[in-house]
Structures are given as C-alpha cells and as structure tokens.
Design an enzyme around this catalytic site. Structure first.
Site, short mmCIF file in Angstrom:
data_model
loop_
_atom_site.label_atom_id
_atom_site.label_comp_id
_atom_site.label_asym_id
_atom_site.label_seq_id
_atom_site.Cartn_x
_atom_site.Cartn_y
_atom_site.Cartn_z
N ARG A 60 -19.18 -42.13 22.21
CA ARG A 60 -18.23 -41.29 22.95
C ARG A 60 -18.92 -40.16 23.71
O ARG A 60 -18.36 -39.64 24.67
CB ARG A 60 -17.14 -40.77 22.02
N GLU A 97 -23.10 -38.68 5.00
CA GLU A 97 -22.47 -38.32 3.72
C GLU A 97 -22.74 -39.40 2.67
O GLU A 97 -23.00 -39.10 1.51
CB GLU A 97 -20.97 -38.13 3.92
#
Length: 172
Positions: A60, A97
């Site tokens: 993006r 994460e």
C-alpha cells in the site's frame, strides 16, 4: 476535508480484537485520494523533506509513494517482499509480533548519499519502517524522513525511528 471520515473501521480483522483501519474507502474516493496526495506533498514541503528518491513499502505504500514522487520531482523506488525484484538485492529480516519477515531493495536502486523519504500507508509498531531504514543504510542512502497516511500512536512505532522526522495525516 476530513480524512478520518473516509477511512472505514473493520472490527475483528484480521483476527478477533483487532480494529482494522481500511483505506479502500479513501482510495475509491477521487477527491479524498487527491486531497491525501496534495496534503502529503504540502506537509513534506513544509517540513523541508524534499528527497531525491521516495521509497514506497510494499504494497500500500506504493499507492501513495508514486504520486508523491511525481509531485516532489523525485524518483520512486519500491521496497518489496523477498523474491519480487529481478536484479541483485540487499535484504533485511525483521521481527514481527509473531515471527519474522523480510524486505528487499535493488542494490543499484539509489546512488550513495542520495536523500530518501520513506512512504507507507500506516505506521503501527514501526518494524517495517525501521527495516526499510536499515536497507537504505546498506546502500548508503541518506534517509531524511518518513511519511504515513495513518499513525496508530498507541503502538509506539515512532520509538523505533528515533530522531527521524515523521509526517502523518491521521492519528488513531
């Protein structure tokens, strides 16, 4: 124009407990998209962040980096996931994460010493932007700042980019 009104909230995506900020509703609004690019351009000029190149982060980031490069009369360079660039690359692996990911840039994409602005749609934890800074260090480019459409301030991404000028248009 209020950009937040053009960004849709999607609860529990991609997993329960996550509130996803969806920019597709911004992108399909011609006035909103034009306003976003114009505002990024103005904020970069106001902050004296006028680069030789703009690096867009897959995927993006490409959407905003390319027209911003056009507006600032800069070259556009993509930073991609592994295996997508055809020539010799520099690579960096970074922590997510849960696990790791990697990014690549062509070794000859940017001349040493060139001024570079990193652009992406979202600053969350800062891992991707920090990894991109590391790639630019590998090719001896000078990172002059980062620009994002959205910043999720509670996730502390700025802390991974100390002493780096950061532009955002919307904060959550």
């Amino acid at each position: 124009m209020e950009l937040q009104s053009l960004i849709r909230d999607i609860p529990d995506f991609p997993q329960p407990g996550i509130l996803f900020r969806d920019i597709t509703t911004l992108l399909n609004n011609p006035q909103g998209l034009r306003y976003t690019i114009d505002l990024l351009t103005q904020k970069c000029r106001d902050a004296n962040l006028v680069p030789d190149y703009i690096v867009g982060i897959e995927s993006r980031g490409f959407i905003f980096a390319t027209p911003l490069a056009y507006q600032l009369n800069a070259g556009f360079v993509p930073v991609r996931k592994p295996g997508k660039l055809p020539a010799s690359v520099h690579s960096v692996t970074y922590e997510l994460e849960y696990g790791t990911d990697s990014l690549e840039i062509h070794q000859d994409a940017i001349a040493p010493g060139a001024k570079v602005l990193i652009v992406d749609d979202l600053l969350a934890t800062g891992g991707t932007a920090k990894a991109t800074c590391e790639l630019l260090t590998q090719i001896k480019a000078k990172t002059i700042g980062c620009a994002f459409v959205i910043e999720l301030t509670a996730l502390g991404g700025r802390q991974k980019l100390p002493n780096m000028p950061i532009i955002n248009l919307v904060e959550y």
